[in-house]
Design a protein around this motif. Structure first.
Motif, PDB file in Angstrom:
ATOM      1  N   PHE A  78       0.725  -1.302  -0.091  1.00  0.00           N
ATOM      2  CA  PHE A  78      -0.076  -0.036   0.006  1.00  0.00           C
ATOM      3  C   PHE A  78       0.918   1.201   0.076  1.00  0.00           C
ATOM      4  O   PHE A  78       0.707   2.354  -0.619  1.00  0.00           O
ATOM      5  N   ILE A  79       2.071   1.168   0.768  1.00  0.00           N
ATOM      6  CA  ILE A  79       2.843   2.475   0.775  1.00  0.00           C
ATOM      7  C   ILE A  79       3.198   2.671  -0.687  1.00  0.00           C
ATOM      8  O   ILE A  79       3.445   3.858  -1.007  1.00  0.00           O
ATOM      9  N   ILE A  80       3.774   1.589  -1.290  1.00  0.00           N
ATOM     10  CA  ILE A  80       4.451   1.787  -2.545  1.00  0.00           C
ATOM     11  C   ILE A  80       3.422   2.410  -3.373  1.00  0.00           C
ATOM     12  O   ILE A  80       3.394   3.386  -4.310  1.00  0.00           O
ATOM     13  N   LEU A  81       2.141   1.960  -3.463  1.00  0.00           N
ATOM     14  CA  LEU A  81       0.878   2.377  -4.293  1.00  0.00           C
ATOM     15  C   LEU A  81       0.737   3.906  -4.083  1.00  0.00           C
ATOM     16  O   LEU A  81       0.493   4.791  -4.814  1.00  0.00           O
ATOM     17  N   LYS A  82       0.497   4.162  -2.783  1.00  0.00           N
ATOM     18  CA  LYS A  82       0.214   5.338  -2.223  1.00  0.00           C
ATOM     19  C   LYS A  82       1.381   6.466  -2.708  1.00  0.00           C
ATOM     20  O   LYS A  82       1.139   7.560  -3.067  1.00  0.00           O
ATOM     21  N   SER A  83       2.346   6.130  -2.804  1.00  0.00           N
ATOM     22  CA  SER A  83       3.567   6.992  -3.127  1.00  0.00           C
ATOM     23  C   SER A  83       3.641   7.235  -4.582  1.00  0.00           C
ATOM     24  O   SER A  83       3.764   8.326  -5.000  1.00  0.00           O
ATOM     25  N   ILE A  84       3.387   6.127  -5.374  1.00  0.00           N
ATOM     26  CA  ILE A  84       2.969   6.491  -6.787  1.00  0.00           C
ATOM     27  C   ILE A  84       1.836   7.586  -6.918  1.00  0.00           C
ATOM     28  O   ILE A  84       1.986   8.513  -7.719  1.00  0.00           O
ATOM     29  N   GLU A  85       0.865   7.249  -6.149  1.00  0.00           N
ATOM     30  CA  GLU A  85      -0.208   8.326  -6.292  1.00  0.00           C
ATOM     31  C   GLU A  85       0.009   9.578  -5.957  1.00  0.00           C
ATOM     32  O   GLU A  85      -0.179  10.593  -6.412  1.00  0.00           O
ATOM     33  N   VAL A  86       0.982   9.819  -4.813  1.00  0.00           N
ATOM     34  CA  VAL A  86       1.380  11.211  -4.323  1.00  0.00           C
ATOM     35  C   VAL A  86       2.210  11.801  -5.547  1.00  0.00           C
ATOM     36  O   VAL A  86       2.135  12.815  -6.096  1.00  0.00           O
ATOM     37  N   ILE A  87       3.168  11.013  -6.146  1.00  0.00           N
ATOM     38  CA  ILE A  87       3.862  11.596  -7.181  1.00  0.00           C
ATOM     39  C   ILE A  87       3.277  11.946  -8.431  1.00  0.00           C
ATOM     40  O   ILE A  87       3.122  13.242  -9.030  1.00  0.00           O
ATOM     41  N   ALA A  88       2.245  11.210  -8.686  1.00  0.00           N
ATOM     42  CA  ALA A  88       1.282  11.355  -9.894  1.00  0.00           C
ATOM     43  C   ALA A  88       0.489  12.425  -9.660  1.00  0.00           C
ATOM     44  O   ALA A  88       0.140  13.471 -10.503  1.00  0.00           O
ATOM     45  N   ARG A  89      -0.150  12.854  -8.419  1.00  0.00           N
ATOM     46  CA  ARG A  89      -0.893  13.810  -8.187  1.00  0.00           C
ATOM     47  C   ARG A  89      -0.036  15.076  -8.199  1.00  0.00           C
ATOM     48  O   ARG A  89      -0.622  16.163  -8.678  1.00  0.00           O
ATOM     49  N   TYR A  90       1.164  15.064  -7.714  1.00  0.00           N
ATOM     50  CA  TYR A  90       1.850  16.339  -7.718  1.00  0.00           C
ATOM     51  C   TYR A  90       2.026  16.730  -9.416  1.00  0.00           C
ATOM     52  O   TYR A  90       1.956  17.958  -9.606  1.00  0.00           O
ATOM     53  N   TYR A  91       2.405  15.693 -10.205  1.00  0.00           N
ATOM     54  CA  TYR A  91       2.458  16.047 -11.386  1.00  0.00           C
ATOM     55  C   TYR A  91       1.405  16.665 -12.129  1.00  0.00           C
ATOM     56  O   TYR A  91       1.295  17.720 -12.693  1.00  0.00           O
ATOM     57  N   MET A  92       0.096  15.985 -11.673  1.00  0.00           N
ATOM     58  CA  MET A  92      -0.965  16.389 -12.495  1.00  0.00           C
ATOM     59  C   MET A  92      -1.447  18.013 -11.867  1.00  0.00           C
ATOM     60  O   MET A  92      -1.988  18.726 -12.961  1.00  0.00           O
ATOM     61  N   THR A  93      -1.374  18.064 -10.594  1.00  0.00           N
ATOM     62  CA  THR A  93      -1.729  19.340 -10.268  1.00  0.00           C
ATOM     63  C   THR A  93      -0.924  20.476 -10.700  1.00  0.00           C
ATOM     64  O   THR A  93      -1.336  21.551 -11.059  1.00  0.00           O
ATOM     65  N   ASN A  94       0.426  20.285 -10.612  1.00  0.00           N
ATOM     66  CA  ASN A  94       1.262  21.242 -11.098  1.00  0.00           C
ATOM     67  C   ASN A  94       1.445  21.397 -12.604  1.00  0.00           C
ATOM     68  O   ASN A  94       1.132  22.293 -13.202  1.00  0.00           O
ATOM     69  N   ILE A  95       1.897  20.360 -13.327  1.00  0.00           N
ATOM     70  CA  ILE A  95       2.234  20.165 -14.698  1.00  0.00           C
ATOM     71  C   ILE A  95       0.844  20.307 -15.423  1.00  0.00           C
ATOM     72  O   ILE A  95       0.765  20.891 -16.440  1.00  0.00           O
ATOM     73  N   GLY A  96      -0.036  19.716 -15.002  1.00  0.00           N
ATOM     74  CA  GLY A  96      -1.322  19.614 -15.753  1.00  0.00           C
ATOM     75  C   GLY A  96      -1.841  21.087 -15.710  1.00  0.00           C
ATOM     76  O   GLY A  96      -2.243  21.547 -16.813  1.00  0.00           O
ATOM     77  N   HIS A  97      -1.933  21.514 -14.560  1.00  0.00           N
ATOM     78  CA  HIS A  97      -2.557  22.936 -14.548  1.00  0.00           C
ATOM     79  C   HIS A  97      -1.671  23.806 -15.434  1.00  0.00           C
ATOM     80  O   HIS A  97      -2.056  24.860 -16.063  1.00  0.00           O
ATOM     81  N   ARG A  98      -0.374  23.718 -15.465  1.00  0.00           N
ATOM     82  CA  ARG A  98       0.620  24.568 -16.173  1.00  0.00           C
ATOM     83  C   ARG A  98       0.125  24.426 -17.498  1.00  0.00           C
ATOM     84  O   ARG A  98       0.409  25.389 -18.506  1.00  0.00           O
ATOM     85  N   MET A  99      -0.123  23.207 -17.999  1.00  0.00           N
ATOM     86  CA  MET A  99      -0.306  22.890 -19.475  1.00  0.00           C
ATOM     87  C   MET A  99      -1.538  23.827 -19.803  1.00  0.00           C
ATOM     88  O   MET A  99      -1.670  24.498 -20.922  1.00  0.00           O
ATOM     89  N   GLY A 100      -2.664  23.745 -19.131  1.00  0.00           N
ATOM     90  CA  GLY A 100      -3.723  24.527 -19.196  1.00  0.00           C
ATOM     91  C   GLY A 100      -3.468  26.141 -19.304  1.00  0.00           C
ATOM     92  O   GLY A 100      -3.860  26.575 -20.211  1.00  0.00           O
ATOM     93  N   ALA A 101      -2.636  26.468 -18.581  1.00  0.00           N
ATOM     94  CA  ALA A 101      -1.976  27.946 -18.394  1.00  0.00           C
ATOM     95  C   ALA A 101      -1.400  28.287 -19.742  1.00  0.00           C
ATOM     96  O   ALA A 101      -1.436  29.451 -20.229  1.00  0.00           O
TER      97      ALA A 101
END
Ligand code: ADP
Length: 576
Positions: free
Chosen positions: A67-90
């Motif tokens: 579970f820790i491994i899976l959650k770590s993947i999620e955390v990194i993915a979420r960071y990318y999505m929130t940061n780079i995804g939004h930035r792409m929109g901008a």
């Protein structure tokens, strides 16, 4: 309104540039779901181990580790999505805004007469924001939802097919009915906003006119008028809350139904041994996840609609075409002498409008000082707006040095024409910057010289910071005559062979007019000049004066010749 597909096609090119980011963003959004998918299964395992008495510290550590491994993947993915995804929109927003502003600059009077500035500005700001939100959220949200549906269906049907099918029949019904209520809520919200706008306007009207209200003792009338709008507002709110209640009831009821199905059918399957008790955990948790997602998607549908509306409005601006177009022209106007010919020119502003100019003919020779006088509405301003091609003639042609101006590159045409108008527009910034607008690469010496020629140095140097003095909003700190001299300095700097003076001194008092007139005389030296003036004294010295009325040019000649004719001009002159 264009179809959704057509609208998506409008913004597709903007995504193209960022396809790599978008792809990673979608992968990231998929990765954010893994922990959620595995948690129920991990809990199921834990329960099974516990029930069978095989649970050990090692097993717990192992499951927790996964579970820790899976959650770590999620955390990194979420960071990318929130940061780079939004930035792409901008980034897409920035690209679109650049395009829309660039296009706005190509449009001319005709467009801006029909579209309010405020409205156009909203398109450049708010609408584009709606589009940005749309650009990255839409792919992410729908992608995640699809993955959730597919994975849950596969996992759950592996556990128990009939129960899974029951749930997956209920889901779309819930989605459909809830969306219906949600749409009604959105409509009511829009109506509510409009009604508030009307109410505000009413309040402003009544309060601004309070003296009139009092003097007619019509307070009751005003209150009644207000109350009817107020009641309407209540009606809209009532409708909104009814829809909201419908929405909440339906979603809650469907949630309940799904849980009941799992409880009863699941209980039954456990009873007859076709399902494990721990499978129930998986079902309940997946359903919880699906319901949350359905709610999100319903909410997102509104944002999606807003985004589509934004794209539609963006598309409308981008497809507006300028009246005059020179994309196919190659001819560049060079070494201009300034001979202007109107050859049988007819013009009307709109297709259904009356002809403002009807087969007009005249020639202004190189270096000649020409003037147009006559009653207002005769078409004088129209004539001079045709020369820089602010509008195109309906028939006939206008030639400069023998070239039909419709064959010229517009830039090269306008570079050779200087215009001084009654309304001076100064941009935000200081005096120097405003003069430099006439020639962007001008040196400080050139600017000083232009100001000197325009007779503007004296007052500019008396300003608190001289040439560096901030002009204030639209030159509010300067007098009319001072602003006009700055605009003349601009034209001196541009140094065009053709000069148009459109009522340049009409709004000035006598004293300022005299000073500005001096500057204009200086400016006109050696240039082909066309002047429009109300006061005939300002055009007396012209080589040729044209008298323009509704019938066209009825008289032309020098001041002396026209006076001698004792015609229209003579009458006008003696009356003034
Ligand atoms: P003048 O400069 O001699 O006073 P104008 O050239 O301004 O006359 O106007 C000539 C006619 O064209 C008038 O009837 C005016 O109402 C009309 N007109 C001027 N500008 C426009 C416009 N942008 N759109 C439609 N009609 C216009």
């Amino acid at each position: 309104m264009l179809s959704t597909t057509a609208l998506l096609k409008v913004i597709a090119p903007y995504f193209k540039k960022y396809w790599k980011i978008l792809t990673i963003d979608l992968i990231a959004s998929a990765l954010t779901t893994v922990a959620m998918f595995f948690l129920p299964i991990i809990l199921q395992q834990l329960t099974d181990y516990g029930a069978s008495g095989d649970l050990t510290a090692r097993v717990i550590a192992y499951l927790a580790g996964v579970f820790i491994i899976l959650k770590s993947i999620e955390v990194i993915a979420r960071y990318y999505m929130t940061n780079i995804g939004h930035r792409m929109g901008a980034m897409i927003e920035t690209d679109m805004r650049r395009d829309i502003f660039g296009h706005l600059m190509t449009l001319d009077d005709t467009y801006y007469n029909e579209n309010k500035v405020g409205e156009v500005m909203t398109r450049v700001t708010n609408d584009l924001f709606d589009i940005t939100e749309f650009t990255h959220h839409a792919p992410e949200e729908y992608f995640i939802f699809t993955i959730q549906l597919v994975v849950s269906f596969l996992v759950l049907s592996f556990i128990n097919l009939p129960l899974t099918i029951t749930i997956f029949i209920m889901l779309p019904i819930m989605l459909f009915v809830s969306t219906h209520f949600r749409k009604r809520m959105a409509e009511a919200q829009l109506n509510q906003r409009r009604q508030i706008g009307r109410l505000n306007a009413g309040v402003e009207d009544s309060i601004s006119g309070i003296r009139v209200v009092k003097s007619f003792a019509n307070e009751k009338e005003e209150i009644d008028k207000f109350e009817s709008g107020n009641q309407k507002f209540y009606g809209i709110k009532k409708h909104f809350y009814a829809s909201m209640a419908g929405f909440i009831t339906v979603t809650t009821a469907f949630e309940g139904l799904m849980y009941i199905a799992v409880l009863t059918a699941g209980g039954y399957f456990i009873l007859n041994g076709t399902m494990e008790a721990s499978d129930m955990i998986v079902f309940i948790m997946y359903i919880n996840m699906l319901i949350t997602s359905v709610k999100r998607i319903i909410q997102f549908t509104e944002q999606f609609q807003k985004g589509l509306t934004g794209i539609q409005r963006f598309h409308e601006v981008m497809t507006a075409v300028p009246d005059v177009d020179d994309t196919d022209n190659t001819l560049v106007l060079e070494n201009v002498k300034g001979n202007i010919v109107f050859d049988d020119v007819s013009f009307s502003y709109g297709e259904d409008d009356e002809k403002v100019l009807d087969r007009l003919n005249f020639e202004i020779k190189e270096g000649e000082q020409a003037a147009f006088v006559g009653p207002s509405g005769a078409g004088k301003s129209t004539i001079i707006s045709l020369i820089p091609r602010f509008f195109d003639v309906d028939s006939g042609e206008i030639r400069i040095d023998g070239h039909d101006i419709r064959h010229l590159k517009i830039h090269s045409l306008r570079d050779n024409i200087g215009i001084v108008q009654q309304d001076v527009y100064l941009f935000a910034g200081n005096v120097k910057e405003n003069i430099r607008y006439g020639k962007l690469d001008a040196t400080d010496e050139e600017i000083y010289e232009a100001a000197r020629l325009a007779g503007a140095v004296e007052f500019i140097e008396a300003l608190p910071n001289g040439f560096d003095t901030d002009i204030g909003e639209r030159g509010a700190r300067l007098s009319g005559g001072q602003k006009q001299r700055i605009s003349i300095a601009r034209v001196f700097l541009k140094n065009p062979p053709i000069l148009i003076l459109d009522e340049a001194t009409s709004s000035l008092d006598n004293q300022s007019e005299m000073i500005v007139q001096e500057s204009l005389k200086e400016l006109a030296k050696g240039r082909t000049t066309i002047t429009i003036a109300h006061r005939l004294t300002t055009v007396e010295d012209s080589d040729t004066i044209y008298v323009l009325t509704d019938e066209g040019i009825i008289e032309s000649g020098s001041h002396e010749e026209l006076i001698a004719q004792e015609g229209y001009y003579y009458n006008l002159y003696t009356r003034q």
